[in-house]
Design an enzyme around this catalytic site. Structure first.
Site, PDB file in Angstrom:
ATOM      1  N   THR A  12      69.072  18.772  38.673  1.00  0.00           N
ATOM      2  CA  THR A  12      68.965  17.851  37.546  1.00  0.00           C
ATOM      3  C   THR A  12      68.598  16.441  38.007  1.00  0.00           C
ATOM      4  OG1 THR A  12      70.331  16.705  35.896  1.00  0.00           O
ATOM      5  CG2 THR A  12      71.494  17.597  37.759  1.00  0.00           C
ATOM      6  N   ASP A  13      68.012  15.667  37.113  1.00  0.00           N
ATOM      7  CA  ASP A  13      67.709  14.263  37.438  1.00  0.00           C
ATOM      8  C   ASP A  13      68.981  13.406  37.480  1.00  0.00           C
ATOM      9  OD1 ASP A  13      68.286  14.225  34.704  1.00  0.00           O
ATOM     10  OD2 ASP A  13      66.508  13.065  34.133  1.00  0.00           O
ATOM     11  N   GLU A  14      70.114  13.975  36.978  1.00  0.00           N
ATOM     12  CA  GLU A  14      71.339  13.168  36.900  1.00  0.00           C
ATOM     13  C   GLU A  14      71.883  12.815  38.285  1.00  0.00           C
ATOM     14  OE1 GLU A  14      74.031  14.335  33.775  1.00  0.00           O
ATOM     15  OE2 GLU A  14      72.413  15.256  32.640  1.00  0.00           O
ATOM     16  N   TYR A  34      79.913  16.131  36.959  1.00  0.00           N
ATOM     17  CA  TYR A  34      78.801  17.096  36.905  1.00  0.00           C
ATOM     18  C   TYR A  34      77.708  16.708  37.888  1.00  0.00           C
ATOM     19  CZ  TYR A  34      74.362  19.109  35.319  1.00  0.00           C
ATOM     20  OH  TYR A  34      73.126  19.729  35.279  1.00  0.00           O
ATOM     21  N   LYS A  54      76.325  18.585  41.335  1.00  0.00           N
ATOM     22  CA  LYS A  54      74.923  19.007  41.530  1.00  0.00           C
ATOM     23  C   LYS A  54      74.335  18.312  42.756  1.00  0.00           C
ATOM     24  CE  LYS A  54      72.647  21.396  39.346  1.00  0.00           C
ATOM     25  NZ  LYS A  54      72.413  22.868  39.343  1.00  0.00           N
TER      26      LYS A  54
END
Ligand code: NAD
Ligand code: TYD
Length: 352
Positions: free
Chosen positions: A132-134, A158, A162
């Site tokens: 994810t870009d997060e 989260y 990741k």
């Protein structure tokens, strides 16, 4: 060339679109979908392809190393596309350990099992980690975008889990020569999206005349990509991405949450035959998410320039398709919001 591919998390939102794409586009591949069927995993996402001769579903947990060893012993996988994860930021705030277990421990188990089962003969093999870009954190300067070289700065449990999994994947590439490739994608939307996430939750609440909970002032910005365009990007990267590389995936499509909710209200007013402005009256500002990231925005030029991928849909068109899908699939929505399907799986697998 015939290939056997393990897709993890294939009963979830994005995974089900990836499984469908691979099963239908590559009839000579064998696709094994490994999924634990948590609250987010739903085999009803795949009823159209469940009987395909090149598709197999296996229920299992990536945190269970001996189960993975057995699975890799039974199947000579050429590749892994790893999507299984706990994926909802709000849940990660209330239960971070579930995210550590699946996203970190589960990913390391999978890396280890692939490495051991391939016995360091990695020719023709590929381990593709979907992220994810997060992991890049939160943008504050409007001119900034996340690129593949943006330093990691995860802000939620989260995104921290990741980020940790991404680091392990790269470490296995560097240390053991595992042929890895990664991608980091922006927010997805589309059919089969679990209605705890912004877009499907709003569609569901507008339809049922419930309050539309906008966190904080609704000023946070997300970069939205149609899920089938993400699946197409995964197909491109799995087949043509360079080993060891990372590709950012995004649609150059930034929206402030409040503007997006207003757009959805307008689309839903039309679809439901309500007079304009009716649904927007349901908007309710609620307490902000703890540590809420302000803005995500992906620079996807590397993927576009090097591998020729580009998004196929404009946002308004994708959003309308999504609304149409939810309105046409009331039973799916009813099942996942009532938890009936989860009870059904529990009893089905209890009896095996
Ligand atoms: P999802 O929550 O809809 O699906 C996750 C799937 O993983 C479910 O089917 C679940 O049953 C399965 N799963 C969970 N724990 C498992 C375990 N221990 N063992 C086996 N299976 C397990 O998630 P999603 O939105 O489809 O996201 C898929 C992947 O893409 C995730 O890795 C996520 O981080 C990444 N991603 C998501 C988005 C997004 O906007 N949703 C954006 C970028 C990247
Ligand atoms: P979400 O769909 O949970 O994705 P993520 O947090 O991974 O980006 O949320 C998207 C944005 O919408 C995020 O800024 C939080 C906000 N949001 C709301 O305002 N209300 C809601 O009910 C939800 C679920 C999210």
């Amino acid at each position: 060339m015939s290939k056997k591919i393990l897709i993890t998390g294939g009963a979830g939102f994005i995974g089900s679109h990836v499984v469908r794409l691979f099963v239908t586009k590559y009839p000579d591949y064998q696709v094994v979908n490994l999924d634990k069927l948590t609250y987010a995993g739903n085999l009803a996402n795949l009823t159209d392809i469940e009987d395909a001769p090149n598709y197999t579903f296996v229920k299992g947990d990536i945190t269970d190393a001996s189960f993975l060893e057995q699975l890799f012993g039974e199947h000579a996988f050429d590749g892994v596309i790893h999507l299984a994860a706990e994926s909802h930021v709000d849940r990660s705030i209330s239960d971070p350990m579930a995210f550590v277990m699946t996203n970190v421990v589960g990913t390391v188990n999978l890396l280890n099992t692939a490495k051991n089962s391939w016995k360091s003969d990695f020719s023709g093999k590929r381990f593709y980690h979907v992220s994810t870009d997060e992991v890049y954190g939160s943008l504050h300067n409007p001119e900034d975008f996340f690129t593949e070289t943006t330093p990691y700065d995860p802000q939620s449990p989260y995104s921290a889990s990741k980020a940790a999994s991404d680091h392990f994947v790269r470490a296995y590439g560097n240390t053991y020569g595992l042929p890895i490739v990664l991608s980091n994608c922006s927010n997805n939307y589309g059919p089969n999206h679990f209605p705890e996430k912004l877009i499907p939750l709003m569609i569901h609440n507008i339809q049922t005349n419930k309050p539309l909970p906008v966190y904080g002032k609704g000023e946070n910005v997300r970069d939205w990509l149609y899920v089938i365009d993400h699946a197409r990007a995964i197909d491109t990267i799995y087949h043509r991405g360079k080993t060891g590389e990372t590709y950012n995936i995004g649609g150059f499509n930034e929206w402030k949450n409040i503007d997006l909710v207003h757009l959805l209200c307008r689309i839903m007013d039309q679809k439901l035959g309500r007079s304009e402005g009716t649904s927007a009256q349901l908007i309710t500002y609620v307490t902000d998410r703890a540590g809420h990231d302000l803005r995500y925005a992906i620079d996807a030029h590397k993927l576009m320039n090097e591998l020729g991928w580009e998004p196929s849909l404009q946002f308004e068109e994708g959003l309308e398709k999504t609304v149409d899908w939810f309105l046409a699939n009331q039973e799916w929505l009813e099942n996942v919001t009532s938890g009936a399907y989860q009870k059904y799986y529990d009893s089905m697998y209890e009896n095996r």
